[in-house]
Enzyme design. Structure first.
Site, PDB file in Angstrom:
ATOM      1  N   LEU A 270     -15.694 -35.853   7.387  1.00  9.05           N
ATOM      2  CA  LEU A 270     -15.392 -36.393   8.712  1.00  9.05           C
ATOM      3  C   LEU A 270     -16.476 -37.337   9.220  1.00  9.05           C
ATOM      4  CD1 LEU A 270     -13.748 -33.341  10.502  1.00  9.05           C
ATOM      5  CD2 LEU A 270     -12.662 -35.507   9.905  1.00  9.05           C
TER       6      LEU A 270
ATOM      7  N   ARG B 270     -15.158 -40.743  10.598  1.00  8.77           N
ATOM      8  CA  ARG B 270     -15.395 -41.245  11.955  1.00  8.77           C
ATOM      9  C   ARG B 270     -15.845 -42.694  11.933  1.00  8.77           C
ATOM     10  NH1 ARG B 270     -18.059 -35.448  13.639  1.00  8.77           N
ATOM     11  NH2 ARG B 270     -16.073 -34.513  14.295  1.00  8.77           N
TER      12      ARG B 270
ATOM     13  N   PHE C 159      -8.253 -38.811  17.630  1.00  8.72           N
ATOM     14  CA  PHE C 159      -8.333 -38.236  16.274  1.00  8.72           C
ATOM     15  C   PHE C 159      -9.701 -38.420  15.626  1.00  8.72           C
ATOM     16  CE2 PHE C 159      -5.583 -42.051  14.569  1.00  8.72           C
ATOM     17  CZ  PHE C 159      -6.614 -42.921  14.813  1.00  8.72           C
ATOM     18  N   GLU C 160      -9.886 -37.732  14.495  1.00 11.45           N
ATOM     19  CA  GLU C 160     -11.192 -37.626  13.817  1.00 11.45           C
ATOM     20  C   GLU C 160     -12.250 -37.024  14.755  1.00 11.45           C
ATOM     21  OE1 GLU C 160     -11.249 -38.010  10.772  1.00 11.45           O
ATOM     22  OE2 GLU C 160     -10.032 -39.685  10.097  1.00 11.45           O
ATOM     23  N   GLY C 161     -11.815 -36.121  15.617  1.00 11.67           N
ATOM     24  CA  GLY C 161     -12.704 -35.514  16.607  1.00 11.67           C
ATOM     25  C   GLY C 161     -12.607 -36.274  17.913  1.00 11.67           C
TER      26      GLY C 161
END
Length: 379
Positions: free
Chosen positions: A239, A243, A362-364
């Site tokens: 991730l 990111r 998304f992606e955190g």
């Protein structure tokens, strides 16, 4: 307007030129049709693979491009400036290749990686669940070991390319607690695997996002990547790279919105002069340009740290936060510059604004990015 990039090599210059040419011919000419009709661009990812754009940051020995991350991300940015959904799916494909490329055995890499990096197989990333998004340790999908492999049961959610991908980096529970999660290289088709109806999203319409339902599907033992219980370590390390991919996509989207706003402001006249010459609007465009340049600088800083082998997790979170917030603001301001026209589907800026919103999620989520950054400051 072509971005004036500082690239490390002539090879990188040539790669960006290739990407721009392909994106202009294959993406910019098809984006409106597929986004409005919400149809999948069949064959497009094979074209990207044939051009070598799906495996850029991975080793040449397995079919990758062996490009530094700072170059790969700028390729993603160029794709996103033409078609955000395709750029995001390309980034997710790279994310899905990461577990095998980084934690797989030589035999596993030889078996699968060349087709994955060459575009023969397009991937998805299957970590989130309906009740486990930001809290990845709470996932409940299980992979029970038995003779011949792992029996997978449970539901995964928010899968980009769900139902279309040829493989998934699947994270499932093989034990208890945070150390009870493992990573499996799952095929895109398997007995006992089905997909839900694509989500009805605000944007990124051409690439489906779905749930996956695992009803006792059996995955062979050699599809385990890394060791049992190593899944969260694999997921979180992937991730950090992912990111940065989203930061680059957000920057490309913001650049497209800025370009559209500048073009309009140089053509539209009010009160006897171009609207770009009105100070109030000129300053708004200046702020938009500064936001795009700042977003690009943050993701490149993180990428260069990654390329040097230095820690970059905090910088990746900063880049994702800055770039996606910038994309939301710049696309919103682009709609404002175009006035009533910006609110219509005759111009692309309303789509850019809709597409920017998901990049903060998304992606955190950006709240999670702030949490990561703040923890890095604690002594």
């Amino acid at each position: 307007m072509a971005v004036d990039r500082l690239l490390p090599t002539q090879e990188a210059e040539d790669l960006i030129a290739l990407t721009r040419d392909l994106a202009d011919k294959e993406l910019a000419t098809r984006v409106d049709e597929h986004e409005k009709a919400e149809t999948y661009p069949e064959g497009l990812f094979a074209t990207l693979g044939e051009a070598g754009l799906l495996g850029l940051p991975y080793p040449e020995e397995f079919g990758g491009g062996a490009q530094p991350y700072e170059v790969y991300l700028q390729v993603l940015e160029e794709l996103a400036a033409r078609w955000a959904a395709v750029a995001v799916a390309t980034s997710v494909h790279g994310l899905a290749c990461f577990p095998l490329a980084t934690y797989g055995t030589d035999a596993q890499k030889q078996r699968w990686l060349p087709d994955m990096l060459g575009g023969g197989l397009v991937g998805g990333y299957s970590l989130s669940e309906p009740q486990a998004g930001s809290d990845a340790a709470a996932l409940t999908c299980r992979a029970v070991k038995e003779t011949g492999g792992y029996r997978v049961t449970g539901t995964k959610a928010w899968i980009t390319h769900g139902g279309k991908a040829d493989f998934y980096a699947l994270f499932a529970r093989t034990g208890e607690g945070g150390r009870g999660i493992s990573c499996l290289l799952a095929p895109g088709r398997a007995e006992g695997l089905s997909f839900g109806r694509p989500e009805e999203k605000m944007g990124l319409h051409a690439i489906p996002t779905t749930t996956a339902n695992w009803d006792g599907a059996l995955l062979e033992t050699d599809r385990l990547l890394g060791a049992e219980g190593q899944g969260l370590q694999i997921a979180f390390s992937a991730l950090d790279s992912g990111r940065l991919g989203i930061a680059a996509c957000a920057t490309g989207l913001a650049q497209a919105a800025l370009d559209a706003a500048v073009d309009y402001a140089n053509e539209r006249t009010t009160f006897g002069k171009k609207i770009v010459d009105h100070q109030g609007l000129g300053f708004l465009l200046a702020d938009m340009a500064a936001a795009v340049d700042s977003a690009r600088a943050t993701y490149l800083d993180a990428a260069r740290r990654r390329d040097l082998g230095r820690p970059y997790g905090r910088q990746a979170s900063v880049a994702k936060l800055i770039a996606t917030d910038a994309a939301m603001k710049v696309t919103t301001d682009a709609v404002q510059v175009l006035g009533g026209y910006g609110y219509t589907r005759d111009f692309p800026v309303e789509r850019y604004m809709r597409e920017a919103k998901i990049m903060q999620i998304f992606e955190g989520t950006n709240q999670i990015q702030r949490l990561v950054i703040s923890r890095g400051l604690a002594r």
